[in-house]
Enzyme design. Sequence first.
Site, mmCIF file in Angstrom:
data_model
loop_
_atom_site.group_PDB
_atom_site.id
_atom_site.type_symbol
_atom_site.label_atom_id
_atom_site.label_comp_id
_atom_site.label_asym_id
_atom_site.label_seq_id
_atom_site.Cartn_x
_atom_site.Cartn_y
_atom_site.Cartn_z
ATOM 1 N N TYR A 76 27.239 7.181 19.507
ATOM 2 C CA TYR A 76 27.242 7.500 18.084
ATOM 3 C C TYR A 76 28.260 8.606 17.863
ATOM 4 C CZ TYR A 76 25.426 9.018 13.510
ATOM 5 O OH TYR A 76 25.289 9.357 12.189
ATOM 6 N N ASP B 147 34.054 12.528 22.746
ATOM 7 C CA ASP B 147 33.177 13.088 21.721
ATOM 8 C C ASP B 147 32.195 14.015 22.435
ATOM 9 O OD1 ASP B 147 31.146 13.683 19.980
ATOM 10 O OD2 ASP B 147 31.110 11.704 19.049
ATOM 11 N N LYS C 38 27.830 21.107 16.769
ATOM 12 C CA LYS C 38 26.559 21.651 17.269
ATOM 13 C C LYS C 38 26.716 23.067 17.836
ATOM 14 C CE LYS C 38 24.688 17.002 17.763
ATOM 15 N NZ LYS C 38 23.695 16.786 16.727
HETATM 16 N N1 HOZ Z 1 22.149 11.948 14.222
HETATM 17 C C1 HOZ Z 1 21.897 13.264 14.681
HETATM 18 C C2 HOZ Z 1 21.259 13.251 16.028
HETATM 19 N N2 HOZ Z 1 21.868 12.399 16.969
HETATM 20 C C3 HOZ Z 1 21.113 14.091 13.695
HETATM 21 C C4 HOZ Z 1 19.801 13.552 13.298
HETATM 22 C C5 HOZ Z 1 19.139 14.400 12.201
HETATM 23 O O1 HOZ Z 1 19.553 15.497 11.927
HETATM 24 O O2 HOZ Z 1 18.212 13.895 11.606
#
Ligand code: HOZ
Length: 431
Positions: free
Chosen positions: A145, A240, A268
Amino acid sequence: MKTYRKSSELFARAKELIPGGVNSPVRACRSVGTTPLFIEKAAGSILTDADGNHYIDYVGSWGPMILGHSHPAVIRAIEDTLKRGTSFGAPVDLEVTLAEMIVHAVPSVEKVRMVNSGTEAAMSAVRLARGVTGRDVIIKFDGCYHGHADTFLVAAGSGVATLNIAGSPGVPDAVIAHTLSLPYNDAERFARVMEKSGETIAAVIVEPVAGNMGLVPPVPGFLETLREKTLKYGSLLIFDEVMTGFRVAYGGAQELFHIGPDLSCFGKIVGGGLPVGAYGGRKEFMSQVAPEGPVYQAGTLSGNPIAMAAGIATLTEIRKPGFYDRLEQISALLAHGLEQAAANTNTRLAINRVGSMMGVFLTDRPVKNFDDAKTSNLEKFAAYYRKMLERGIYLAPSQFEATFVSAAHSERDISDTIAAAESVFRELSAE
Ligand code: HOZ
């Protein structure tokens, strides 16, 4: 028995106003058959919800909180910077300091551009790769992702996997036509595709340790093949490292696996819990970004002083000697304890771990790619999640997210977590 009255009331109000009641889909907790907790505050390893319930936190705001919550040095840096104002839309010294720290930490990054999220970092890196190579097609990997930009919503992990959807309406077919998604960790398949079409590939983007299908480490030879073939065909290799950067080592996964990509994406930890992303790489490529070059990318709040201060304070703490050794020790303790708890209760699971990132899969087969991850028993995972929560352990509400250990976790936190897991495993195997 915990009560969740205030969280429930807040969620009812939120659902009237915000899609699904949340500002990011996974946290709606649908796949684990529950509703979200509203968080009142957090300190160290402990979250407190709106009803005053306490939890040992292994979400860590989905990765940034490597120091634990409300670390005094980070809070102090934010407070001090706040007094200067909150945003100027003009350069500040702190941007230069954070850029220096990133460039120093990651040798493949000679220049870096700050943005506001991991999504922005990844989409900007791909635009740059397309601009530099004059090619359109990118390769990504199933279950990885890279944020929610159109280009990436093909066989994606994280929320897309959690909701069990193929992609998203609103993404033009013409965009998707330029994205090729291949199985993670399949070096041979990748090599074959590159041998056939390498000259049309602008970029290969990968999570060097995948953290959005649970946690899946690269098998030996996979990242090496990506590097070899991208060099051979003039495609840019993008790591990434939004999750892994400053997490699996100070210099990220590229330090751990000794592979230098052409471009890297961060987020992050680099923002210390505030909204920050960054992308960077060799000068030859980064000099193509506007205004130095023609590839356009911009942002009103990019390089925001408070976010920069939080990032600097966090990196300052984690680069201190012994930081990663202690994190490794406490993370290993958790992984071994969970394995033992599973063995004691005849529970079949697969645990993957790289440093303080972990994936606990309720499957009996080793998890090396997205198809393996999807063999997990999702119903059982949902029950595991709910029972752990009831015992005060806050996990990511999806089988397709990672577990994050922080430096604030104590040995007591770990032993309490293992004890909770063992009692949950026992209950689940009796059902
Ligand atoms: N998609 C992020 C974690 N892989 C963030 C999910 C979130 O903040 O709800």
